[in-house]
Design a protein around this motif. Structure first.
Motif, short mmCIF file in Angstrom:
data_model
loop_
_atom_site.label_atom_id
_atom_site.label_comp_id
_atom_site.label_asym_id
_atom_site.label_seq_id
_atom_site.Cartn_x
_atom_site.Cartn_y
_atom_site.Cartn_z
N TYR A 140 3.61 -4.43 15.79
CA TYR A 140 2.48 -4.52 14.87
C TYR A 140 2.14 -3.11 14.37
CZ TYR A 140 2.15 -8.93 17.38
OH TYR A 140 2.44 -10.15 17.95
N LEU A 141 2.36 -2.88 13.09
CA LEU A 141 2.14 -1.55 12.50
C LEU A 141 1.28 -1.67 11.26
CD1 LEU A 141 5.79 -0.15 12.60
CD2 LEU A 141 3.93 0.45 14.16
N MET A 142 0.38 -0.70 11.10
CA MET A 142 -0.45 -0.64 9.90
C MET A 142 -0.57 0.81 9.45
SD MET A 142 -4.39 -1.91 9.40
CE MET A 142 -5.24 -1.79 7.85
N PHE A 143 -0.41 1.03 8.15
CA PHE A 143 -0.54 2.37 7.57
C PHE A 143 -1.57 2.31 6.45
CE2 PHE A 143 3.83 1.60 8.92
CZ PHE A 143 3.98 2.59 9.89
N VAL A 144 -2.51 3.25 6.45
CA VAL A 144 -3.53 3.31 5.41
C VAL A 144 -3.50 4.69 4.77
CG1 VAL A 144 -5.99 3.16 4.89
CG2 VAL A 144 -5.00 1.64 6.62
N LEU A 145 -3.29 4.73 3.47
CA LEU A 145 -3.34 5.98 2.70
C LEU A 145 -4.58 5.93 1.82
CD1 LEU A 145 -0.42 5.93 3.72
CD2 LEU A 145 0.32 6.77 1.50
N ASP A 146 -5.65 6.61 2.28
CA ASP A 146 -6.91 6.64 1.54
C ASP A 146 -6.84 7.78 0.52
OD1 ASP A 146 -9.46 5.88 0.84
OD2 ASP A 146 -10.44 7.02 2.44
N GLU A 147 -7.48 7.58 -0.64
CA GLU A 147 -7.38 8.55 -1.74
C GLU A 147 -5.90 8.90 -1.95
OE1 GLU A 147 -9.84 9.08 -3.53
OE2 GLU A 147 -11.51 8.46 -2.25
N ALA A 148 -5.09 7.87 -2.08
CA ALA A 148 -3.64 8.02 -2.00
C ALA A 148 -3.03 8.81 -3.15
CB ALA A 148 -2.98 6.64 -1.92
N GLU A 149 -3.75 8.95 -4.25
CA GLU A 149 -3.17 9.71 -5.37
C GLU A 149 -2.93 11.17 -4.99
OE1 GLU A 149 -4.93 10.49 -9.61
OE2 GLU A 149 -3.63 8.73 -9.64
N GLY A 150 -3.71 11.68 -4.05
CA GLY A 150 -3.55 13.07 -3.64
C GLY A 150 -2.71 13.27 -2.40
N VAL A 151 -2.17 12.18 -1.84
CA VAL A 151 -1.35 12.28 -0.65
C VAL A 151 0.03 12.81 -1.03
CG1 VAL A 151 -0.17 10.90 1.12
CG2 VAL A 151 -2.58 10.49 0.63
N PRO A 152 0.60 13.75 -0.27
CA PRO A 152 1.89 14.34 -0.64
C PRO A 152 3.03 13.32 -0.63
CG PRO A 152 1.19 15.10 1.53
CD PRO A 152 0.03 14.39 0.93
N ASP A 153 4.05 13.62 -1.42
CA ASP A 153 5.16 12.68 -1.59
C ASP A 153 5.86 12.34 -0.28
OD1 ASP A 153 4.56 12.76 -4.23
OD2 ASP A 153 6.38 13.79 -4.89
N HIS A 154 5.96 13.32 0.64
CA HIS A 154 6.71 13.06 1.86
C HIS A 154 6.08 11.97 2.71
CE1 HIS A 154 4.02 15.07 4.77
NE2 HIS A 154 3.76 15.92 3.79
N LYS A 162 -6.28 8.43 -11.24
CA LYS A 162 -6.56 9.39 -12.30
C LYS A 162 -5.39 9.63 -13.25
CE LYS A 162 -9.84 11.93 -9.36
NZ LYS A 162 -9.59 11.14 -8.14
N THR A 163 -4.16 9.35 -12.80
CA THR A 163 -2.99 9.64 -13.62
C THR A 163 -1.98 8.51 -13.51
OG1 THR A 163 -1.60 10.72 -11.96
CG2 THR A 163 -3.28 12.07 -13.03
N ARG A 164 -1.02 8.54 -14.42
CA ARG A 164 0.11 7.61 -14.38
C ARG A 164 1.41 8.33 -14.03
NH1 ARG A 164 -0.91 2.51 -16.82
NH2 ARG A 164 -3.11 2.36 -17.35
N THR A 165 1.28 9.50 -13.44
CA THR A 165 2.46 10.28 -13.08
C THR A 165 2.61 10.49 -11.58
OG1 THR A 165 1.22 12.34 -13.39
CG2 THR A 165 2.44 11.50 -15.29
N SER A 166 1.61 10.07 -10.80
CA SER A 166 1.65 10.33 -9.36
C SER A 166 2.60 9.37 -8.66
CB SER A 166 0.24 10.16 -8.78
OG SER A 166 -0.18 8.81 -8.89
N THR A 167 3.01 9.76 -7.46
CA THR A 167 3.82 8.87 -6.62
C THR A 167 3.06 7.59 -6.30
OG1 THR A 167 4.95 10.77 -5.65
CG2 THR A 167 5.08 8.70 -4.44
N TYR A 168 1.76 7.73 -6.09
CA TYR A 168 0.92 6.55 -5.83
C TYR A 168 1.02 5.55 -6.98
CZ TYR A 168 -3.45 3.85 -5.89
OH TYR A 168 -4.37 2.83 -5.97
N TYR A 169 0.90 6.02 -8.21
CA TYR A 169 0.96 5.12 -9.36
C TYR A 169 2.33 4.45 -9.44
CZ TYR A 169 0.78 3.27 -14.07
OH TYR A 169 0.83 2.42 -15.15
#
Length: 493
Positions: free
Chosen positions: A114-128, A152-159
């Motif tokens: 059972y695994l869970m990962f949460v990336l909050d404010e994910a647009e600023g989280v680094p690509d790695h 905020k953008t359409r160029t981030s890894t998050y997007y």
């Protein structure tokens, strides 16, 4: 989660775009607590761009929620941002930079049931972080990955994660929040109507009509107009007033990533999104169109798109298919369209480089397909690099196809489009170039025309070919730009 526990296919990755103050961080905290208590043994890992964002936002809510429920098992270690029940059952909050190139190693390597990962404010989280989280999305009974941000953008890894197949996408707009809709404090501490009205005054313009390209919106309640100076209100916009939001309003209030600041894509995200929500109009039910983009080499995928009665859909995605695979796919589709009442079929095949020539010949030579449609079958081989029909607007045929598809998206309904299609259509750029055009009297004009970026440039940026975009534009472009390209035995309207 129930599907995963039952061994059924299930969405495991979720991208959630949200405006400010809708409760996204509080909701993620509740999910962390629930997962930690519901699944044994489980591992939960959370991160955010900065240390304060991890400690003072998400984990502040996690500890506050647990404090309201006495007697929960395990230990809440606030100094270490950790919940722990046993050596293999814990949740932790981390800020993981990539100093020394070791960031991915510090985040990866967790596997379990059972695994869970949460990336909050994910647009600023680094690509790695995205790379290493992907590597942990294997095995186990239940795996859940939540990415959430103000987009905020359409160029981030998050997007770009949201454009991938198999990712569940949600949007939380402040305009839909109960505090705003009802005009009273339903959820204490969340955004209220007054803040939204101030944002509308500062960041929106009243316009006479809706425009999908600009994400215009209207409200069901009267929107007060704040005074320019001091407190109070000087009037109100009546319900139904149409507002055009700024880029700041889009991401802060509506949870929508603003379109490219350069304005250099032919098809806007707003127009695409409107087409995905539109109900088919049922126009011209006796005619159907098919667009075929044949795969060339490597990882390219062939696509077959269809349009009938106002609805457009991807009929098939074909990997390394030969001529017979494309032909049989088109024939099966044609048979269904015949049953649906279609009397005239238009098939357009990308023949660039000769890849679609065999498919063109097979469909043209199929007498059974021809017999199914009493008003005729038109099979057109299209070379993306050939001259445009409108040489004063477009540098070549492929640019014209995308430009004309942009107009067609004002009226058609995209039915269950694949995730790749949005990126293919809304992220492929163009530039202005000079072209010479010969007039009927022999004189020459120099005009500025649009030129779509080459497929190779798109592949370099997005690591794949725009096969869905190419298939769709072949399908939906209007008949008039192909005048003169019908086969001898076809009926051309």
């Amino acid at each position: 989660m129930r599907k995963q526990l039952a061994g059924q296919p299930a969405i495991k990755k979720f991208k959630i775009d949200a405006g400010h103050g809708v409760g996204k961080t509080f909701g993620c905290a509740a999910l962390v607590n629930w997962f930690h208590d519901a699944f044994t043994p489980s591992i939960v890992m959370t991160t955010a761009p900065g240390k304060d964002q991890v400690r003072l936002l998400l984990w502040k809510d996690i500890f506050a929620q647990r404090a309201r429920v006495p007697g929960l098992p395990g230990r809440a270690l606030e100094g270490a941002l950790t919940l722990r029940k046993s050596p293999d059952h814990w949740a932790v909050g981390r800020t993981v930079d990539d100093s020394g190139g070791k960031g991915e190693e510090r985040w990866q390597g967790q596997h379990g049931q059972y695994l869970m990962f949460v990336l909050d404010e994910a647009e600023g989280v680094p690509d790695h972080i995205f790379t290493s989280t992907n590597a942990m999305m294997t095995g186990g009974l239940v795996i859940l990955w939540i990415m959430i941000a103000n987009p905020k953008t359409r160029t981030s890894t998050y997007y770009r994660q949201g454009l991938k197949a198999g990712v569940g996408r949600y949007r939380l707009s402040v305009l839909d929040h109960p505090n705003v809709v009802l005009g009273r404090d339903v959820v204490p501490g969340a955004t209220g109507r007054e803040w939204v009205e101030t944002m509308i005054a500062d960041e929106c313009e009243v316009v006479p009509a809706h425009d999908d390209d600009d994400f215009t919106f209207q409200l069901a309640w009267p929107c007060r107009i704040p005074a320019q100076e001091g407190e109070g209100w000087v009037g109100e916009h009546p319900p139904g007033t149409i507002f055009r939001p700024s880029s700041v309003f889009l991401y802060r209030v509506m949870g929508i990533a603003p379109k490219s600041g350069a304005g250099d894509t032919i098809i806007s995200p707003g127009r695409y999104e409107a087409a995905t929500k539109r109900t088919p109009s049922g126009d011209r039910p006796t005619v159907a169109w098919v667009g075929v983009d044949c795969a060339r080499d490597g990882d390219d995928m062939g696509t077959v798109y269809a349009r009938h009665a106002g609805k457009v859909w991807r009929e098939a995605q074909i990997a390394h298919g030969n001529t017979d695979k494309y032909w049989s796919t088109i024939k099966d589709l044609a048979k269904r369209l015949k049953v649906a009442g279609v009397r005239r079929l238009v098939v357009r095949v990308d023949g660039t480089g000769g890849w679609g020539a065999g498919t063109v010949d097979k469909v043209r030579g199929d007498l059974e397909i021809k017999a199914w449609f009493p008003d005729g079958v038109v099979v057109i081989e299209v070379n993306f690099g050939e001259d445009a029909h409108d040489k004063r607007a477009y540098a070549n045929r492929v640019t014209e196809l995308y430009g004309e598809a942009n107009e067609q998206l004002k009226g058609v309904a995209l039915h269950r489009p694949p995730a790749e299609l949005e990126e293919d259509l809304t992220a492929r750029r163009y530039k202005w170039v000079s072209a010479t055009v010969r007039n009927s009297d022999g004189t020459i004009d120099v005009v500025d025309v649009k030129q779509l970026e080459p497929k190779a440039a798109f592949k370099k940026d997005h690591h794949r070919s725009p096969d869905d975009g190419d298939g769709l534009v072949l399908c939906v472009a209007p008949d008039r730009i192909f005048a003169g390209k019908a086969t001898d035995w076809s009926i051309w309207a």
